[in-house]
Design a protein around this motif. Structure first.
Motif, mmCIF file in Angstrom:
data_model
loop_
_atom_site.group_PDB
_atom_site.id
_atom_site.type_symbol
_atom_site.label_atom_id
_atom_site.label_comp_id
_atom_site.label_asym_id
_atom_site.label_seq_id
_atom_site.Cartn_x
_atom_site.Cartn_y
_atom_site.Cartn_z
ATOM 1 N N THR A 3 44.985 48.325 31.949
ATOM 2 C CA THR A 3 43.897 49.000 32.654
ATOM 3 C C THR A 3 43.423 48.159 33.828
ATOM 4 O OG1 THR A 3 42.237 47.991 31.234
ATOM 5 C CG2 THR A 3 43.154 50.110 30.515
ATOM 6 N N LYS A 4 42.581 48.751 34.632
ATOM 7 C CA LYS A 4 42.032 48.059 35.795
ATOM 8 C C LYS A 4 41.157 46.884 35.360
ATOM 9 C CE LYS A 4 39.509 48.930 40.017
ATOM 10 N NZ LYS A 4 38.730 49.877 40.798
ATOM 11 N N GLU A 5 40.472 47.041 34.254
ATOM 12 C CA GLU A 5 39.603 45.973 33.737
ATOM 13 C C GLU A 5 40.414 44.722 33.387
ATOM 14 O OE1 GLU A 5 37.694 47.700 30.403
ATOM 15 O OE2 GLU A 5 36.469 49.059 31.606
ATOM 16 N N PHE A 6 41.595 44.923 32.827
ATOM 17 C CA PHE A 6 42.442 43.785 32.459
ATOM 18 C C PHE A 6 42.819 42.965 33.691
ATOM 19 C CE2 PHE A 6 46.709 41.995 31.896
ATOM 20 C CZ PHE A 6 46.463 41.142 30.828
ATOM 21 N N PHE A 7 43.184 43.622 34.763
ATOM 22 C CA PHE A 7 43.565 42.905 35.983
ATOM 23 C C PHE A 7 42.369 42.188 36.612
ATOM 24 C CE2 PHE A 7 47.148 46.015 35.944
ATOM 25 C CZ PHE A 7 48.161 45.077 35.842
ATOM 26 N N GLU A 8 41.181 42.767 36.498
ATOM 27 C CA GLU A 8 39.978 42.111 37.011
ATOM 28 C C GLU A 8 39.679 40.829 36.228
ATOM 29 O OE1 GLU A 8 36.644 44.734 37.254
ATOM 30 O OE2 GLU A 8 37.750 46.227 38.416
ATOM 31 N N VAL A 9 39.784 40.911 34.925
ATOM 32 C CA VAL A 9 39.543 39.735 34.084
ATOM 33 C C VAL A 9 40.596 38.662 34.383
ATOM 34 C CG1 VAL A 9 39.516 38.867 31.707
ATOM 35 C CG2 VAL A 9 38.389 41.025 32.258
ATOM 36 N N LEU A 10 41.813 39.063 34.511
ATOM 37 C CA LEU A 10 42.888 38.119 34.826
ATOM 38 C C LEU A 10 42.657 37.452 36.186
ATOM 39 C CD1 LEU A 10 45.566 37.018 33.731
ATOM 40 C CD2 LEU A 10 46.717 38.845 34.959
ATOM 41 N N LYS A 11 42.193 38.216 37.151
ATOM 42 C CA LYS A 11 41.898 37.673 38.480
ATOM 43 C C LYS A 11 40.772 36.647 38.400
ATOM 44 C CE LYS A 11 40.294 38.966 43.042
ATOM 45 N NZ LYS A 11 39.700 40.024 43.849
ATOM 46 N N HIS A 12 39.745 36.927 37.616
ATOM 47 C CA HIS A 12 38.629 35.987 37.471
ATOM 48 C C HIS A 12 39.080 34.705 36.761
ATOM 49 C CE1 HIS A 12 35.369 38.348 39.081
ATOM 50 N NE2 HIS A 12 35.794 39.407 38.406
ATOM 51 N N ILE A 13 39.945 34.822 35.811
ATOM 52 C CA ILE A 13 40.435 33.640 35.085
ATOM 53 C C ILE A 13 41.266 32.763 36.005
ATOM 54 C CG2 ILE A 13 42.003 32.865 33.252
ATOM 55 C CD1 ILE A 13 41.065 35.301 31.636
ATOM 56 N N ILE A 14 42.181 33.360 36.732
ATOM 57 C CA ILE A 14 43.077 32.589 37.597
ATOM 58 C C ILE A 14 42.314 31.946 38.748
ATOM 59 C CG2 ILE A 14 45.021 32.787 39.196
ATOM 60 C CD1 ILE A 14 46.199 34.848 37.273
ATOM 61 N N THR A 15 41.308 32.602 39.278
ATOM 62 C CA THR A 15 40.580 32.058 40.425
ATOM 63 C C THR A 15 39.388 31.196 40.028
ATOM 64 O OG1 THR A 15 39.254 34.086 40.591
ATOM 65 C CG2 THR A 15 41.268 33.939 41.952
ATOM 66 N N SER A 16 39.182 30.949 38.745
ATOM 67 C CA SER A 16 38.063 30.085 38.350
ATOM 68 C C SER A 16 38.362 28.638 38.748
ATOM 69 C CB SER A 16 37.806 30.186 36.846
ATOM 70 O OG SER A 16 38.873 29.605 36.145
ATOM 71 N N TRP A 17 37.316 27.884 39.042
ATOM 72 C CA TRP A 17 37.502 26.522 39.551
ATOM 73 C C TRP A 17 38.099 25.608 38.486
ATOM 74 C CZ3 TRP A 17 35.248 22.211 37.531
ATOM 75 C CH2 TRP A 17 34.175 22.396 36.654
ATOM 76 N N GLN A 18 37.831 25.883 37.207
ATOM 77 C CA GLN A 18 38.373 25.048 36.140
ATOM 78 C C GLN A 18 39.900 25.156 36.069
ATOM 79 O OE1 GLN A 18 35.910 27.337 35.592
ATOM 80 N NE2 GLN A 18 34.198 26.326 34.522
ATOM 81 N N VAL A 19 40.402 26.374 36.165
ATOM 82 C CA VAL A 19 41.846 26.583 36.101
ATOM 83 C C VAL A 19 42.527 25.970 37.318
ATOM 84 C CG1 VAL A 19 43.661 28.341 36.085
ATOM 85 C CG2 VAL A 19 41.630 28.647 34.678
ATOM 86 N N ILE A 20 41.925 26.113 38.469
ATOM 87 C CA ILE A 20 42.502 25.545 39.691
ATOM 88 C C ILE A 20 42.494 24.019 39.615
ATOM 89 C CG2 ILE A 20 42.176 25.314 42.178
ATOM 90 C CD1 ILE A 20 41.110 28.225 42.148
#
Length: 81
Positions: A3-20
């Protein structure tokens, strides 16, 4: 399927400063380790010297008594039963 919600959550996870930050730290760590592994080597002369010394010491390390086949029990004072 996704769903669209899944891609939004994935985008927020990947672009978080901790992951980077963790991703950058891992890349730097791997680069340092690979550089150290590539730069570490023994000088070739030492290897040749060590091999020569081992070759010279190997025949000299055998005691002369063992070559003659004498019985060491006599020297130790042991009695055979």
């Amino acid at each position: 399927m996704f769903t669209k919600e899944f891609f939004e959550v994935l985008k927020h996870i990947i672009t978080s400063w901790q992951v980077i930050a963790v991703s950058i730290a891992l890349v730097l760590y791997l680069k340092i380790v690979s550089y150290a592994a590539r730069s570490y080597h023994r000088p070739r002369e030492k290897r040749i010297r060590i091999r020569r010394k081992k070759a010279e010491l190997a025949p000299a390390s055998i005691p002369e008594e063992a070559e003659s086949g004498s019985n060491t029990n006599d020297e130790l004072g042991l009695e055979e039963a």
